[in-house]
Design a protein around this motif. Structure first.
Motif, PDB file in Angstrom:
ATOM      1  N   ALA A 119       0.854  -1.192   0.000  1.00  0.00           N
ATOM      2  CA  ALA A 119       0.000   0.000   0.000  1.00  0.00           C
ATOM      3  C   ALA A 119       0.883   1.233   0.000  1.00  0.00           C
ATOM      4  CB  ALA A 119      -0.883  -0.029   1.246  1.00  0.00           C
ATOM      5  N   PRO A 120       0.468   2.328  -0.636  1.00  0.00           N
ATOM      6  CA  PRO A 120      -0.772   2.536  -1.366  1.00  0.00           C
ATOM      7  C   PRO A 120      -0.689   2.235  -2.864  1.00  0.00           C
ATOM      8  CG  PRO A 120       0.338   4.622  -1.059  1.00  0.00           C
ATOM      9  CD  PRO A 120       1.253   3.584  -0.494  1.00  0.00           C
ATOM     10  N   GLY A 121       0.096   1.239  -3.244  1.00  0.00           N
ATOM     11  CA  GLY A 121       0.181   0.908  -4.659  1.00  0.00           C
ATOM     12  C   GLY A 121      -1.115   0.316  -5.181  1.00  0.00           C
ATOM     13  N   VAL A 122      -1.506   0.736  -6.381  1.00  0.00           N
ATOM     14  CA  VAL A 122      -2.724   0.205  -7.006  1.00  0.00           C
ATOM     15  C   VAL A 122      -2.435  -0.060  -8.484  1.00  0.00           C
ATOM     16  CG1 VAL A 122      -5.154   0.596  -7.500  1.00  0.00           C
ATOM     17  CG2 VAL A 122      -4.118   1.685  -5.521  1.00  0.00           C
TER      18      VAL A 122
END
Lengths: 328, 381, 336
Positions: B77-80
């Protein structure tokens, strides 16, 4: 092993400091303690023997300070803590009667608070922003209230107002009680019944510290690579959490020792509020009666117990953290 | 980069390439959500062939690690992941049948099945990637317990010993804790750990950066030997292009979250097509030859939140044209070329002749007179 | 009590401005500071604002505590003292003593902790042993034994009482400060100051201390909370018997007169609530400071727009539009 031996040496040193402090304190206070003792037990008649004993104890009864100290230490090593002036029995006898109650109370409460607190802390750290995060301010609220007030609140609400639990004592000692001390279900049931509120007080007041501490360490630990590796390995989720928690619990164990001091303080207060027959109540009464031998005896006993718990926690830490086994 | 003999083209590479084991199409990765999101990887296209070593090179912040972790949904997180496809062509060891697995659509259960048994990851710092409170044996066998439940305790132990021997570690290290091992040993344990289920793909994130040069060499050689023996494909991420020239079959160069060039290793070394690749190649000094003036690449990479328009490299590019400032070049085959190398540069679109350093012809036959590294820097001045 | 995990810090000054804005935005700090300010106000102005003196008695004849009325907003106790006046006056000694305890403990913990952490070696060993001994001894018990024999006049002296309380409380702060100093000592900017030749005390004061401020503030507040609790308990137990009414003595009087049984809630509830409220305010402040110092620990909304972040399961959110479009979005990291 060397790490443990070093810690042991430290605890022996700490114990000796406590003993010495205990010895010198009353003798160093302004306006000799002897006067204070005498003035407050004026109501009870003192035999000349007792007077001599008190003088020898607190005043300059003929012998030098160092030889008094030597006598004191040798008495200590023989298990002689003096005689309680208010109860006229050996201090050790009073300790023997009250210590189990206090250990039971603190032990139960601490185990519950620690286990439940770290468990909730693990969940709170793993699931950020979940339900648990809203519980945190509530727990902190309970932690900020002084023990006395909290114990008091519980006593008034659950004991007095709603009459869920008894108001005082360790077990049922009211006039029409049929409970006999011993290993029977009646006694054990009564003990449990009387123990709920005191234990609850201590748990409520201390659990926030465990939850928060564990949560914060969990959050930091989850940023470590080895936790990501556990997830990358395709391990089931509980195993990944376990890898993180197993590492995160180490600082909690260190702080367990620290908070034992605080919990002891709190439990004394709790015992007083609930008239629980442990060391806390005993020292309170001893203080009111200016029973110095008993006061000092309890102080020593509690201090040794705290040191023992600290030592135990250190051992557990070394067992759990292989890095600590290195020669420091 | 010093030894010319190492960079001569390998005849084996010019055979028909193996089938793909991992395909990445148009992958986009953001950090954050909504209006405050920052795009870290844009439209990444990659093909990893079976048994091949694909190197991904780039500066810090180029997005190479982000890309690598996003491939198996291990990005923190906060990778999307906001777009694209990642398809894993899983080949069964017994039947040889190939199943296509959409890694982006997989749920936790499916991911767990393929993780480590088919796709493994070797992290950068073994000190941080090994669980400090668990013994080496435990860290090797836990995956066996999960992925090979039919194995008995003795079998697991035997396999762990086998893996340790394969990386050159004595079996009595099974009972050790990570802090009791040296840096090189820890890295070897990591490699043993990664290979224990004989995965089809191993993703390596700067696996030797934390080591001294000598150990680095040893470990890389062992790694490649293992690769030859076991036949897995490797995605090798590093900032050190010189390593890749030796080790990789194909190389992808990343800049500002985009792949700007992708080619076979020898092709890239001898005949780069993108100015950034050229700049990177000119940055290594040669151990032999005359003293030459070193050319770096002036300027620094753009911040993810403040990307320039058009081609992201144009502010630092010595050959920038007007078009580069406003239009972003697509990743395509350079004009008039065969093969499947690609580059993202307007200089190669056929409308003009690219500058000489970017227009070299790479001979497909074995051992031409390989240009000395010094040649590159001299010709760009 | 919280585990502080900050091992790196910036050279003094760089983060200060950023932190200031976060301080004013955090609800915990604002509420906590407001409560604290309220009680400080009462401590200073309470006795002057009170309608009567704390020892004033409405009448000498009645022996019943009167419930709250228009005349006495919080009623009276058995001796016809106005409860409201007592509450307003009672805060002062409690807060003064607790603050004295906090200050003395902080000074001691800096002296022991920072010195031990920075100098290291034998000095560190000796100071650490002393601190650990103090840490292990149960504070309340020692205070009970020590303070009981004190003549009544001394218990009026807030400096004395506060200092004695501080003696049991400084060790925790010293331990934390030592750990942090150890971490800071190896930072580059400290190293460069040392190389330049700055003298040791100057390095400690100008480079290390500023970065210890958040922890100092936190342990100061913690000590104050502890001090309040201890002081109230000591008053209730009758060990300290100050001449003026304090919240603790109010509760003690109430208990002595069995106010619980006779249901005179207005006698013991106000002081108890005041103590509790003050403690909560301080704890909120502490919590807030902790969040600022350790931003990772902040409560964060776990799922925004239905996207849950879980370790090992990077979410896939396919956007129909490019990320630079004007999609209204909730606040990134909610300060909750």
């Amino acid at each position: 092993m060397r790490a443990i031996l070093r810690r042991l040496a430290f605890y022996v040193l700490a114990a000796w400091s406590a003993v010495t402090l205990n010895f010198f304190l009353p003798r160093m206070l302004p306006g000799s303690a002897l006067q204070a003792v005498l003035s407050s037990i004026r109501s009870a008649p003192i035999t000349p023997d007792e007077l001599h004993a008190l003088e020898a104890e607190y005043g300059s009864g003929g012998k030098g300070l160092m030889s008094q100290y030597a006598t004191y230490i040798s008495n200590l090593l023989h298990g002689d803590l003096g005689t309680s002036t208010s109860k006229s029995v050996p201090v050790t006898q009073v300790l023997g009667a009250d210590l189990p109650w206090t250990i039971g109370l603190i032990g139960t409460a601490t185990v519950i608070a620690f286990v439940l607190g770290t468990f909730l802390g693990v969940i709170a750290g793993w699931r950020r922003g979940g339900l648990l995060d809203t519980l945190l301010p509530v727990a902190t609220f309970f932690q900020a209230i002084p023990y006395y007030i909290l114990a008091f609140l519980l006593l008034m609400t659950m004991g007095y107002l709603w009459q869920w639990f008894p108001l005082a004592g360790g077990y049922d000692i009211t006039r029409d009680s049929t409970v006999e001390p011993g290993w029977n279900t009646g006694f054990i049931g009564s003990v449990a019944d009387h123990g709920v509120l005191p234990v609850l007080t201590i748990v409520l007041a201390s659990i926030a510290g465990w939850i928060l501490g564990m949560r914060n360490v969990m959050i930091t630990t989850m940023d470590e690579d080895y936790v990501l590796v556990a997830a990358a390995k395709g391990l089931p989720r509980w195993r990944v959490v376990w890898v993180a928690a197993r590492n995160a619990i180490l600082p909690s164990i260190s702080s367990l020792a620290l908070s034992v001091s605080l919990i002891v303080t709190g439990s004394i207060v709790t015992e007083i509020v609930f008239s629980y027959p442990g060391l806390g109540l005993a020292i309170n009464n001893a203080t009111l009666d200016a029973d110095y031998p008993l006061m000092q005896g309890i102080l020593l006993c509690v201090t040794f117990a705290v040191l023992a718990v600290n030592f135990l926690a250190d051992i557990v830490y070394v067992i759990l953290d292989p890095r600590a086994r290195r020669e420091a | 980069m010093a030894d010319d003999a190492l960079v001569s083209p390998d005849p084996a590479n010019s055979e028909a390439p193996a089938g793909p084991v991992l395909e990445v199409r148009g992958l986009c990765v953001d950090y954050g959500l909504g209006a405050e999101a920052v795009r870290a990887v844009t439209d990444a296209d990659l093909v990893l062939r079976r048994g091949e070593v694909l190197g991904i090179a780039g500066e810090s912040g180029s997005g190479k690690s982000t890309l690598a972790y996003a491939l198996t949904r291990l990005l923190r997180a906060p990778g999307v992941i906001t777009g694209g496809d990642v398809v894993f062509h899983s080949r069964s060891a017994e039947t040889g049948q190939v199943t296509e697995v959409d890694l982006l659509a997989a749920d936790a259960h499916q991911l767990r099945r393929y993780r480590w048994s088919e796709i493994a990851v070797v992290f950068q710092s073994a000190m941080h990637a090994l669980n400090p409170v668990a013994r080496v044996e435990n860290q090797l066998t836990d995956v066996l317990r999960v992925h090979r439940p039919e194995m008995s305790a003795e079998q697991r132990r035997a396999r762990a010993v086998e893996m340790l021997r394969m990386v050159g570690i004595n079996a009595d290290r099974l009972r050790s804790y990570p802090h009791e091992l040296s840096g090189g040993m820890r890295q070897r344990v990591m490699i043993a750990m990664a290979l224990i289920l004989q995965p089809q793909i191993v993703i390596m994130d700067e696996p030797t950066t934390a080591l001294d040069v000598v150990t680095q060499r040893e470990i890389l050689e062992e790694l490649m030997a293992l690769r030859d023996k076991l036949g897995f494909a490797v995605i090798f991420i590093t900032h050190d292009l010189s390593l890749l020239i030796e080790l990789a079959d194909s190389i992808a160069i990343m800049y500002a979250g985009r792949i700007v060039e992708r080619a076979r290793a020898a092709e890239l070394f001898h005949a780069p097509r993108h100015p950034y690749s050229l700049g990177l190649l000119s940055s290594f000094p040669s151990l032999h030859g005359e003293r030459v003036r070193m050319e770096g690449i002036p300027g620094s990479p753009p911040s993810l939140a403040a990307m320039p328009d058009g081609c992201k490299f144009h502010p630092r590019c010595p050959y920038a044209m007007d078009r580069c400032r406003t239009q972003e070049p697509p990743l395509t085959r350079p004009a008039d070329e065969g093969g499947d190398r690609v580059t993202a540069c307007w200089l190669q679109d056929g409308r003009q002749d690219p500058p000489e350093p970017l227009a070299r012809v790479f001979p497909l036959l074995a051992t031409p007179a390989a240009p000395r590294p010094g040649d590159l820097s001299r010709s760009t001045s | 009590m919280s585990v502080v995990g900050v091992a790196t810090a910036e050279p003094a000054g760089t983060g200060a401005r950023r932190r200031k804005s976060r301080i004013t935005k955090s609800p915990k700090i604002v509420v906590g500071a407001a409560i604290l300010a309220f009680f400080v106000f009462i401590a200073i102005f309470g006795p002057t604002l009170a309608p009567h003196s704390a020892s004033w008695q409405a009448s000498n004849s009645s022996a019943f505590a009167q419930p709250p009325s228009a005349k006495f907003w919080l009623g009276t106790d058995r001796q016809q003292h106005d409860i409201l006046s007592q509450v307003l006056a009672g805060g002062r000694s409690t807060m003064v003593i607790a603050f004295v305890a906090g200050i003395v403990a902080s000074v001691l913990s800096i002296l022991f902790g920072v010195t031990a952490g920075y100098i290291g070696g034998l000095v560190d060993d000796v100071l650490s042993i002393i601190a650990n001994i103090f840490l292990a001894l149960p504070g309340l018990l020692i205070l009970m034994v020590v303070m009981k024999p004190l003549p009544a006049g001394d218990t009026d002296n807030p400096i004395l009482i506060g200092s004695v309380i501080a003696l049991t409380a400084w060790a925790y702060g010293a331990r934390v400060l030592r750990a942090q100093t150890l971490a800071l000592r190896d930072q580059d900017y400290v190293e460069s100051a040392r190389i330049i030749g700055e003298r040791r005390p100057r390095i400690i004061v100008s480079e290390i201390l500023p970065n210890l401020l958040p922890i100092l503030a936190s342990s100061f507040i913690f000590t104050v909370i502890y001090g309040i609790g201890i002081y109230v308990v000591l008053s209730i137990l009758g060990i300290i018997n100050p001449a003026q009414a304090s919240w603790g003595t109010m509760i003690q009087n109430a208990q002595g007169a069995s106010a619980m049984i006779s249901n005179d809630w207005w006698w013991y509830a106000p002081p108890a609530l005041c103590v509790a409220l003050l403690g909560i305010g301080l704890a909120l402040l502490n919590f807030g400071i902790d969040e600022i110092v350790n931003p990772r620990v902040r409560s964060r909304k776990g799922s925004r727009r239905g996207v849950r972040f879980q370790l090992g399961l990077t979410p896939v959110v396919r956007a129909d539009r490019s990320p630079n479009s004007d999609v209204p979005a909730p606040v990134m990291e909610g300060e909750s």
